[in-house]
Motif scaffolding. Structure first.
Motif, PDB file in Angstrom:
ATOM      1  N   ASP A 261      45.751  51.223 -93.749  1.00 48.93           N
ATOM      2  CA  ASP A 261      45.189  51.630 -92.458  1.00 48.93           C
ATOM      3  C   ASP A 261      45.046  50.417 -91.536  1.00 48.93           C
ATOM      4  OD1 ASP A 261      43.776  52.598 -90.310  1.00 48.93           O
ATOM      5  OD2 ASP A 261      42.313  53.708 -91.508  1.00 48.93           O
ATOM      6  N   PRO A 262      45.875  50.303 -90.508  1.00 50.70           N
ATOM      7  CA  PRO A 262      45.803  49.128 -89.611  1.00 50.70           C
ATOM      8  C   PRO A 262      44.507  49.058 -88.814  1.00 50.70           C
ATOM      9  CG  PRO A 262      47.316  50.772 -88.740  1.00 50.70           C
ATOM     10  CD  PRO A 262      46.951  51.220 -90.123  1.00 50.70           C
ATOM     11  N   SER A 263      43.784  50.153 -88.736  1.00 51.92           N
ATOM     12  CA  SER A 263      42.519  50.128 -88.004  1.00 51.92           C
ATOM     13  C   SER A 263      41.405  49.487 -88.823  1.00 51.92           C
ATOM     14  CB  SER A 263      42.112  51.549 -87.597  1.00 51.92           C
ATOM     15  OG  SER A 263      41.774  52.326 -88.733  1.00 51.92           O
ATOM     16  N   LEU A 264      41.625  49.352 -90.133  1.00 48.45           N
ATOM     17  CA  LEU A 264      40.598  48.790 -91.012  1.00 48.45           C
ATOM     18  C   LEU A 264      40.814  47.307 -91.310  1.00 48.45           C
ATOM     19  CD1 LEU A 264      40.195  51.639 -93.675  1.00 48.45           C
ATOM     20  CD2 LEU A 264      38.694  51.118 -91.735  1.00 48.45           C
ATOM     21  N   GLY A 265      42.075  46.886 -91.353  1.00 44.97           N
ATOM     22  CA  GLY A 265      42.350  45.505 -91.763  1.00 44.97           C
ATOM     23  C   GLY A 265      43.266  44.756 -90.821  1.00 44.97           C
ATOM     24  N   LYS A 266      43.504  43.485 -91.176  1.00 50.59           N
ATOM     25  CA  LYS A 266      44.392  42.615 -90.398  1.00 50.59           C
ATOM     26  C   LYS A 266      45.712  42.453 -91.155  1.00 50.59           C
ATOM     27  CE  LYS A 266      40.630  39.954 -88.290  1.00 50.59           C
ATOM     28  NZ  LYS A 266      40.027  38.596 -88.130  1.00 50.59           N
ATOM     29  N   LEU A 267      46.825  42.560 -90.427  1.00 47.98           N
ATOM     30  CA  LEU A 267      48.138  42.433 -91.035  1.00 47.98           C
ATOM     31  C   LEU A 267      48.299  41.029 -91.625  1.00 47.98           C
ATOM     32  CD1 LEU A 267      50.807  43.910 -91.524  1.00 47.98           C
ATOM     33  CD2 LEU A 267      51.621  42.976 -89.345  1.00 47.98           C
ATOM     34  N   SER A 268      48.736  40.973 -92.889  1.00 47.75           N
ATOM     35  CA  SER A 268      48.792  39.702 -93.611  1.00 47.75           C
ATOM     36  C   SER A 268      50.097  39.587 -94.390  1.00 47.75           C
ATOM     37  CB  SER A 268      47.607  39.597 -94.574  1.00 47.75           C
ATOM     38  OG  SER A 268      46.386  39.805 -93.887  1.00 47.75           O
ATOM     39  N   HIS A 269      50.665  38.382 -94.389  1.00 47.89           N
ATOM     40  CA  HIS A 269      51.950  38.135 -95.049  1.00 47.89           C
ATOM     41  C   HIS A 269      51.839  36.906 -95.954  1.00 47.89           C
ATOM     42  CE1 HIS A 269      53.723  40.873 -92.060  1.00 47.89           C
ATOM     43  NE2 HIS A 269      53.118  40.151 -91.131  1.00 47.89           N
ATOM     44  N   THR A 270      52.282  37.045 -97.187  1.00 44.90           N
ATOM     45  CA  THR A 270      52.310  35.942 -98.144  1.00 44.90           C
ATOM     46  C   THR A 270      53.711  35.836 -98.728  1.00 44.90           C
ATOM     47  OG1 THR A 270      49.991  36.337 -98.761  1.00 44.90           O
ATOM     48  CG2 THR A 270      51.308  34.986-100.253  1.00 44.90           C
TER      49      THR A 270
ATOM     50  N   THR B  66      53.181  41.988 -98.068  1.00 44.84           N
ATOM     51  CA  THR B  66      52.582  42.353 -96.788  1.00 44.84           C
ATOM     52  C   THR B  66      51.597  43.494 -96.959  1.00 44.84           C
ATOM     53  OG1 THR B  66      54.533  41.666 -95.544  1.00 44.84           O
ATOM     54  CG2 THR B  66      53.063  43.217 -94.461  1.00 44.84           C
ATOM     55  N   SER B  67      50.432  43.360 -96.374  1.00 38.12           N
ATOM     56  CA  SER B  67      49.451  44.450 -96.348  1.00 38.12           C
ATOM     57  C   SER B  67      48.422  44.162 -95.270  1.00 38.12           C
ATOM     58  CB  SER B  67      48.752  44.601 -97.702  1.00 38.12           C
ATOM     59  OG  SER B  67      47.834  43.536 -97.922  1.00 38.12           O
ATOM     60  N   TYR B  68      47.633  45.164 -94.953  1.00 35.80           N
ATOM     61  CA  TYR B  68      46.469  44.972 -94.092  1.00 35.80           C
ATOM     62  C   TYR B  68      45.295  44.616 -95.004  1.00 35.80           C
ATOM     63  CZ  TYR B  68      49.180  47.204 -90.401  1.00 35.80           C
ATOM     64  OH  TYR B  68      50.149  47.496 -89.482  1.00 35.80           O
ATOM     65  N   LEU B  69      44.590  43.539 -94.677  1.00 40.65           N
ATOM     66  CA  LEU B  69      43.465  43.097 -95.497  1.00 40.65           C
ATOM     67  C   LEU B  69      42.150  43.386 -94.797  1.00 40.65           C
ATOM     68  CD1 LEU B  69      44.687  39.676 -96.975  1.00 40.65           C
ATOM     69  CD2 LEU B  69      44.688  41.933 -98.053  1.00 40.65           C
ATOM     70  N   ALA B  70      41.245  44.008 -95.536  1.00 39.59           N
ATOM     71  CA  ALA B  70      39.912  44.325 -95.038  1.00 39.59           C
ATOM     72  C   ALA B  70      38.881  43.788 -96.022  1.00 39.59           C
ATOM     73  CB  ALA B  70      39.759  45.834 -94.865  1.00 39.59           C
ATOM     74  N   GLU B  71      37.623  43.781 -95.622  1.00 35.65           N
ATOM     75  CA  GLU B  71      36.551  43.273 -96.474  1.00 35.65           C
ATOM     76  C   GLU B  71      35.411  44.276 -96.517  1.00 35.65           C
ATOM     77  OE1 GLU B  71      33.851  39.180 -97.044  1.00 35.65           O
ATOM     78  OE2 GLU B  71      35.141  39.438 -95.293  1.00 35.65           O
ATOM     79  N   ASN B  72      34.922  44.566 -97.728  1.00 38.34           N
ATOM     80  CA  ASN B  72      33.823  45.527 -97.841  1.00 38.34           C
ATOM     81  C   ASN B  72      32.467  44.827 -97.761  1.00 38.34           C
ATOM     82  OD1 ASN B  72      33.257  44.432-100.395  1.00 38.34           O
ATOM     83  ND2 ASN B  72      34.426  46.005-101.470  1.00 38.34           N
ATOM     84  N   LYS B  73      31.402  45.590 -97.872  1.00 36.11           N
ATOM     85  CA  LYS B  73      30.054  45.039 -97.718  1.00 36.11           C
ATOM     86  C   LYS B  73      29.687  44.067 -98.835  1.00 36.11           C
ATOM     87  CE  LYS B  73      28.242  48.967 -95.092  1.00 36.11           C
ATOM     88  NZ  LYS B  73      27.235  50.075 -95.050  1.00 36.11           N
ATOM     89  N   ALA B  74      30.389  44.160 -99.956  1.00 30.92           N
ATOM     90  CA  ALA B  74      30.142  43.247-101.079  1.00 30.92           C
ATOM     91  C   ALA B  74      30.954  41.964-100.955  1.00 30.92           C
ATOM     92  CB  ALA B  74      30.467  43.940-102.388  1.00 30.92           C
ATOM     93  N   GLN B  75      31.610  41.775 -99.792  1.00 30.33           N
ATOM     94  CA  GLN B  75      32.428  40.596 -99.489  1.00 30.33           C
ATOM     95  C   GLN B  75      33.648  40.490-100.400  1.00 30.33           C
ATOM     96  OE1 GLN B  75      29.452  37.389 -99.570  1.00 30.33           O
ATOM     97  NE2 GLN B  75      29.340  37.503 -97.342  1.00 30.33           N
ATOM     98  N   VAL B  76      34.153  41.646-100.801  1.00 33.09           N
ATOM     99  CA  VAL B  76      35.389  41.706-101.571  1.00 33.09           C
ATOM    100  C   VAL B  76      36.509  42.132-100.626  1.00 33.09           C
ATOM    101  CG1 VAL B  76      36.630  42.848-103.448  1.00 33.09           C
ATOM    102  CG2 VAL B  76      34.210  42.252-103.720  1.00 33.09           C
ATOM    103  N   VAL B  77      37.566  41.339-100.576  1.00 33.03           N
ATOM    104  CA  VAL B  77      38.707  41.634 -99.714  1.00 33.03           C
ATOM    105  C   VAL B  77      39.662  42.563-100.464  1.00 33.03           C
ATOM    106  CG1 VAL B  77      40.638  40.640 -98.422  1.00 33.03           C
ATOM    107  CG2 VAL B  77      38.449  39.411 -98.556  1.00 33.03           C
ATOM    108  N   TYR B  78      40.252  43.510 -99.754  1.00 32.82           N
ATOM    109  CA  TYR B  78      41.157  44.458-100.399  1.00 32.82           C
ATOM    110  C   TYR B  78      42.268  44.849 -99.429  1.00 32.82           C
ATOM    111  CZ  TYR B  78      38.620  47.943 -97.628  1.00 32.82           C
ATOM    112  OH  TYR B  78      38.064  48.653 -96.590  1.00 32.82           O
ATOM    113  N   SER B  79      43.381  45.314 -99.988  1.00 34.11           N
ATOM    114  CA  SER B  79      44.513  45.762 -99.175  1.00 34.11           C
ATOM    115  C   SER B  79      44.345  47.221 -98.793  1.00 34.11           C
ATOM    116  CB  SER B  79      45.827  45.601 -99.952  1.00 34.11           C
ATOM    117  OG  SER B  79      46.195  44.251-100.056  1.00 34.11           O
ATOM    118  N   THR B  80      44.771  47.534 -97.578  1.00 37.05           N
ATOM    119  CA  THR B  80      44.723  48.903 -97.092  1.00 37.05           C
ATOM    120  C   THR B  80      45.978  49.192 -96.275  1.00 37.05           C
ATOM    121  OG1 THR B  80      43.510  50.474 -95.702  1.00 37.05           O
ATOM    122  CG2 THR B  80      43.386  48.151 -95.077  1.00 37.05           C
TER     123      THR B  80
END
Length: 237
Positions: free
Chosen positions: A135-144, A119-133
């Motif tokens: 900070d819930p304000s930056l990403g979407k909660l994700s579960h695998t 589980t992590s919050y996933l966000a995407e940077n300007k280079a279109q690389v997705v990363y875990s954070t």
């Protein structure tokens, strides 16, 4: 289940296989290396373009259009659902929380835990690389959710239950766990060159948008994945 003749399927690119079709939906097995839809750099060599051509020229059940319901990464193979009407698309997407998608992957190394949920919050940077954070304000909660099916000296075969459907989710989560997917050039650190990435969407369960019938569709596991771990058997349902 619709049967397809060579006349129908001759409009499809090599490796793109129709596994189910009726008047409302079209379900395919997409090969690795084929985009779902166009990007800025590639406009024509996509599953969407090929299937649009197919329904215009090769499908007797066609209303001459298809609509995208969801996507797979270019390097991921497996099941993709398209709708044949906008109404079907909207119904499928509205009921997407009832859809269950399972993947199979081969990762580097052996896992400490035989199963678990990442589980992590996933966000995407300007280079279109997705990363875990964190900070819930930056990403979407994700579960695998994952389960180890087989291990060899160098690899682990993993069954993946995608509980949320974020971009690059499985790839990022497995990389976070220090077990990147074999052949993942974006989130892995492979020094060896592989013919493809070892991630495949092999089954899907969903209610039909109009009949309500419970649909369960699955594909064969690509030979590349089975070859990495020397073959395997498991219950896909």
């Amino acid at each position: 289940m619709t049967k397809f003749s060579k006349t129908n399927t001759r409009f499809l690119p090599k490796g793109l296989i129709i596994i189910y079709e009726d008047n409302d939906i079209l379900v395919v097995d997409k090969p690795a290396g084929l985009l779902t839809i166009a990007t800025d750099s590639e406009k024509t060599k996509t599953a969407y373009a090929a299937l649009t051509d197919y329904v215009k020229k090769g499908s007797i059940q066609s209303k001459k259009r298809i609509f995208i319901v969801h996507r797979l990464d270019r390097d991921t193979s497996g099941i993709l659902i398209f709708a044949k009407t906008e109404d079907a698309k909207l119904k499928l997407q509205a009921d997407w929380d009832k859809t269950k998608k399972k993947y199979i992957a081969v990762t580097h190394g052996n896992w400490d835990k035989p199963s678990g949920t990442i589980t992590s919050y996933l966000a995407e940077n300007k280079a279109q690389v997705v990363y875990s954070t964190k900070d819930p304000s930056l990403g979407k909660l994700s579960h695998t959710s994952y389960k180890v099916i087989k291990e060899t000296k160098n690899y682990s075969l993993i069954e993946v239950d995608l509980l949320t459907g974020r971009k690059n989710q499985i790839r990022v989560h497995f990389s976070d766990e220090k077990h990147p997917i074999v052949g993942d050039k974006k989130y892995g650190e492979d020094e060896k060159s592989y013919i493809r990435m070892a991630l495949h969407s092999y089954s899907i369960f969903f209610p039909h948008p109009f009949t309500g019938k419970e649909m369960f569709l699955e594909t064969d596991i690509p030979v590349f994945l089975t070859g990495l771990v020397g073959g395997f058997e498991f219950d896909s349902k």
